[in-house]
Scaffold this motif. Structure first.
Motif, short mmCIF file in Angstrom:
data_model
loop_
_atom_site.label_atom_id
_atom_site.label_comp_id
_atom_site.label_asym_id
_atom_site.label_seq_id
_atom_site.Cartn_x
_atom_site.Cartn_y
_atom_site.Cartn_z
N GLU A 476 0.84 -1.19 0.00
CA GLU A 476 0.00 0.00 0.00
C GLU A 476 0.88 1.25 0.00
O GLU A 476 1.77 1.39 0.85
CB GLU A 476 -0.91 0.00 1.24
CG GLU A 476 -1.45 1.35 1.68
CD GLU A 476 -2.43 2.02 0.72
OE1 GLU A 476 -2.65 1.50 -0.38
OE2 GLU A 476 -2.95 3.08 1.07
N ILE A 478 0.93 4.88 0.77
CA ILE A 478 0.08 5.81 1.56
C ILE A 478 -0.21 7.06 0.73
O ILE A 478 -1.38 7.43 0.54
CB ILE A 478 0.77 6.16 2.89
CG1 ILE A 478 1.06 4.86 3.68
CG2 ILE A 478 -0.12 7.10 3.72
CD1 ILE A 478 1.98 5.05 4.87
N PRO A 480 -0.71 7.99 -2.71
CA PRO A 480 -0.98 7.07 -3.82
C PRO A 480 -0.09 7.35 -5.03
O PRO A 480 0.44 8.45 -5.21
CB PRO A 480 -2.46 7.33 -4.16
CG PRO A 480 -3.03 8.06 -2.99
CD PRO A 480 -1.88 8.82 -2.39
N LYS A 512 -8.56 -4.66 1.51
CA LYS A 512 -8.58 -3.30 2.06
C LYS A 512 -7.79 -2.35 1.15
O LYS A 512 -8.15 -1.17 1.00
CB LYS A 512 -8.00 -3.28 3.47
CG LYS A 512 -8.81 -4.11 4.47
CD LYS A 512 -8.26 -3.98 5.87
CE LYS A 512 -8.97 -4.96 6.82
NZ LYS A 512 -10.43 -4.72 6.93
N ASN A 513 -6.73 -2.89 0.55
CA ASN A 513 -5.93 -2.07 -0.37
C ASN A 513 -6.77 -1.60 -1.56
O ASN A 513 -6.63 -0.46 -2.01
CB ASN A 513 -4.73 -2.90 -0.86
CG ASN A 513 -3.79 -2.12 -1.74
OD1 ASN A 513 -3.66 -2.42 -2.91
ND2 ASN A 513 -3.14 -1.11 -1.19
N VAL A 516 -9.12 1.35 -0.23
CA VAL A 516 -8.53 2.66 0.07
C VAL A 516 -8.19 3.44 -1.19
O VAL A 516 -8.32 4.68 -1.21
CB VAL A 516 -7.28 2.56 0.97
CG1 VAL A 516 -7.64 1.98 2.32
CG2 VAL A 516 -6.18 1.72 0.31
N GLN A 519 -7.82 7.54 -2.00
CA GLN A 519 -8.50 8.43 -1.07
C GLN A 519 -7.51 9.27 -0.25
O GLN A 519 -6.31 9.02 -0.25
CB GLN A 519 -9.38 7.61 -0.12
CG GLN A 519 -10.52 6.85 -0.81
CD GLN A 519 -11.40 6.13 0.18
OE1 GLN A 519 -12.00 6.77 1.06
NE2 GLN A 519 -11.48 4.82 0.06
N TYR A 521 -5.69 10.84 3.12
CA TYR A 521 -5.05 10.16 4.25
C TYR A 521 -6.05 9.91 5.37
O TYR A 521 -6.06 8.82 5.97
CB TYR A 521 -3.86 11.00 4.76
CG TYR A 521 -3.19 10.40 5.98
CD1 TYR A 521 -2.47 9.22 5.89
CD2 TYR A 521 -3.28 11.03 7.23
CE1 TYR A 521 -1.86 8.66 7.00
CE2 TYR A 521 -2.66 10.47 8.35
CZ TYR A 521 -1.95 9.30 8.22
OH TYR A 521 -1.33 8.76 9.32
N GLU A 523 -9.24 9.40 5.20
CA GLU A 523 -10.13 8.27 4.87
C GLU A 523 -9.37 6.94 4.90
O GLU A 523 -9.91 5.93 5.33
CB GLU A 523 -10.74 8.49 3.47
CG GLU A 523 -11.71 9.66 3.38
CD GLU A 523 -12.88 9.50 4.35
OE1 GLU A 523 -13.44 8.38 4.44
OE2 GLU A 523 -13.22 10.49 5.03
N LYS A 524 -8.14 6.98 4.47
CA LYS A 524 -7.34 5.75 4.48
C LYS A 524 -7.14 5.24 5.90
O LYS A 524 -7.21 4.04 6.17
CB LYS A 524 -5.98 6.00 3.80
CG LYS A 524 -6.01 6.08 2.28
CD LYS A 524 -4.59 6.06 1.71
CE LYS A 524 -4.63 5.89 0.20
NZ LYS A 524 -3.33 5.55 -0.36
N TYR A 528 -7.18 1.60 7.62
CA TYR A 528 -5.98 1.04 8.24
C TYR A 528 -6.27 0.55 9.65
O TYR A 528 -5.74 -0.48 10.09
CB TYR A 528 -4.86 2.09 8.33
CG TYR A 528 -4.30 2.59 7.00
CD1 TYR A 528 -4.51 1.89 5.81
CD2 TYR A 528 -3.54 3.75 6.96
CE1 TYR A 528 -4.00 2.37 4.62
CE2 TYR A 528 -3.00 4.22 5.77
CZ TYR A 528 -3.24 3.53 4.60
OH TYR A 528 -2.71 3.99 3.42
#
Length: 572
Positions: A476, A478, A480, A512-513, A516, A519, A521, A523-524, A528
């Motif tokens: 992931e 963070i 993007p 989950k990856n 996310v 989106q 941080y 929302e991520k 997480y």
């Protein structure tokens, strides 16, 4: 310094066979090996030359020849192609013979048969009636070729080498193709002769002519570096076997040597023979460059006993080398993990030490051998992957250690590991390099390494082992790779430089990856927090927002963690 004494020309097949030139396959070159796959590919290429809108010529590739007089040539590379073309022509001559025997334009077809044979195959000595061919094959194939194919007699099928069977099958295969193409009509002989007369001008080769084996090996290395795979292995084999055949040894000796050689080739499989040979040599001799390999071996190996001994030692080392390259080999237990890491890093320099260590310690001190493999894996991670240090110095260093292992100057696993300290990046150097490291995960090798690093971090943080091959987890980013407008606070010009920083990546469940995505941080972090993994859960405890400062801060913390994971304790 060796002078590269060779010349290069483009020659048609007609030009190759003109002016009384003779070609010789060295006696210990590999046997004829083409099968229907290659015959059909060649035939399709030839057929295409006579179709509508056909190309004017067909390129047959490189032909490497060795000569001292420019009249007689050893075929160093290209014997399979030349042999097959000769077999095809002989199959056509057999068609002319059948036309003569069936009294179809017999007089003129007999004249065509003799003229074409003289032009492209050779002649029959009028006194001895012995065939004098333009092409002489190797020691296993020439007798069958000269006594049966060239004479156009009935071909024996029993008591043959496997390669002689292939020659017979090739002849029969082209017989069928040519008979289908030209038939048994009044004009069949004329049509075949016209076809062959045009074909020999449409097939052309790049011909490289050298004056000795050293220049031939140089040519191989140069062309192989450019992606043209040539048989430098056969060149070395021919040299060693020529030494072994001095004083007319019994066939059983050469047969024994051939069996060992075939065993080596089987052991290596898809591994590069020249690459293995260089590792083998550098594991007990002074470092040599790839381009000097053949020259060095020829200098050291000068007689029959030395040739036999070298082949014996190569066979033993080939077994160990292929095992070191194969992480699934049955002999490995814990070593497999570290050999897999070396494969992932794509480092080759340590293999001289690994080979020397295997031969010294695998049987006598298995735990010691394991500790060497582990130490080299950690050193490679620090030196090659993170610090990205130059490999040339590393290769010389490993070569020196391998020689000391072979000569018993380094007699224990502990002494070998201690010797690694010379190029081992210490914690400060390693942490400094790790703190700024980028690994672009669009590259497959980097992606595997990043996944491995993140799994190690997660295992360390959670005290639960995470298998990097488990496809339940993904990398992931963070920040993007393709951020949406919610990431507008980060300068566009810096996004590429930050996205692939190690501090910007975590391990996350694949499902989950996908959620996310790109989106923000904030929302991520909500997702997480639902992860079963330790590091995603704890991220928002340390960072309320995600910025360049956050990435750099987190990466410095990871650098400290990394220095405790990838550490050779004996060198701390």
């Amino acid at each position: 310094m060796l002078t590269m004494n060779f010349n290069t020309t483009n020659s048609t097949f007609r030009q190759l066979l003109g002016n009384g030139l003779r070609y010789h396959v060295p006696p210990f070159q590999r046997d004829y090996s083409w099968s229907e796959v290659e015959w059909d590919e060649l035939w399709q290429d030839i057929e295409a030359l006579f179709s509508e809108d056909a190309e004017s010529a067909h390129y047959m590739g490189y032909l490497v020849l060795q000569t001292t007089n420019n009249k007689q040539f050893d075929i160093i590379d290209g014997q399979q192609r030349l042999t097959t073309l000769s077999i095809m022509i002989l199959a056509g001559l057999s068609l002319l013979k059948d036309l003569v025997n069936n009294d179809i334009d017999a007089l003129r077809n007999e004249q065509r048969l003799q003229q074409l044979k003289s032009n492209y195959i050779g002649y029959t000595d009028p006194v001895t009636l012995i065939e004098k061919p333009m092409l002489q094959l190797n020691r296993h194939n020439d007798k069958y070729y000269r006594n049966h194919l060239i004479t156009l007699d009935k071909l024996p099928q029993r008591g043959l080498h496997a390669s002689e069977h292939r020659i017979r099958k090739a002849f029969n295969w082209f017989q069928i193709k040519l008979k289908q193409k030209f038939g048994m009509e009044n004009d069949s002989g004329q049509n075949f002769a016209q076809f062959l007369d045009e074909l020999v001008d449409k097939l052309f080769f790049t011909v490289i002519t050298v004056n000795d084996e050293l220049n031939a090996f140089k040519v191989f290395e140069t062309l192989n570096a450019r992606g043209v795979r040539l048989s430098s292995t056969d060149l070395l084999k021919n040299y060693l076997f020529s030494l072994a055949s001095v004083d007319d040894p019994h066939d059983s000796q050469i047969k024994h040597l051939e069996e060992r050689w075939e065993s080596i080739i089987r052991l290596l499989g898809s591994e590069s023979f020249p690459e293995f040979l260089r590792v083998y040599w550098n594991s007990s001799h002074k470092l040599i460059r790839k381009t000097d390999l053949f020259k060095t071996i020829r200098k050291h190996i000068r007689n029959k006993s030395e040739a036999f001994e070298l082949v014996k030692q190569i066979e033993l080392s080939a077994d160990a080398y292929t095992a070191l390259k194969d992480t699934q080999d049955a002999r490995w237990v814990e070593e497999s993990k570290y050999l897999k890491q070396l494969s992932m890093y794509r480092v080759k320099q340590p293999f001289s030490v690994l080979l020397a260590s295997y031969e010294k310690f695998f049987e006598s001190d298995r735990a010691g051998f394991l500790s060497i493999v582990r130490a080299i894996s950690i050193l490679s991670f620090r030196y090659n992957v993170i610090c990205n240090n130059p490999p040339n110095e590393q290769e010389r260093f490993y070569n020196n250690i391998a020689i000391k292992i072979d000569s018993n100057q380094l007699g224990s696993a502990q002494s070998i590991i201690k010797a690694l300290d010379e190029i081992y990046p210490n914690d400060e150097v390693f942490k400094s390099a790790f703190s700024v490291k980028q690994l672009k995960t669009t590259d497959n090798r980097n992606k595997k390494i990043v996944r491995y690093i993140l799994c190690e971090f997660e295992s360390k943080a959670s005290q639960v082992a995470i298998d990097e091959d488990n496809d339940k987890f993904n990398i992931e980013h963070i920040l993007p790779e393709n951020p949406d407008e919610s990431w507008g606070s980060i300068d566009d010009s810096k996004i590429d430089g930050l996205t692939y920083r190690l501090g910007n990546m975590i391990l996350l469940e694949a499902n989950k990856n996908r959620v996310v995505g790109n989106q923000s941080y904030q929302e991520k972090v909500k997702i997480y927090n639902t992860s079963s993994l330790h590091m995603p859960q704890r991220l928002n405890q340390h960072y309320n927002e995600w910025s360049q400062d956050s990435i750099e801060s987190r990466q410095k913390q990871l650098a400290k963690l990394a220095s405790s994971i990838w550490k050779i304790s004996e060198l701390s």
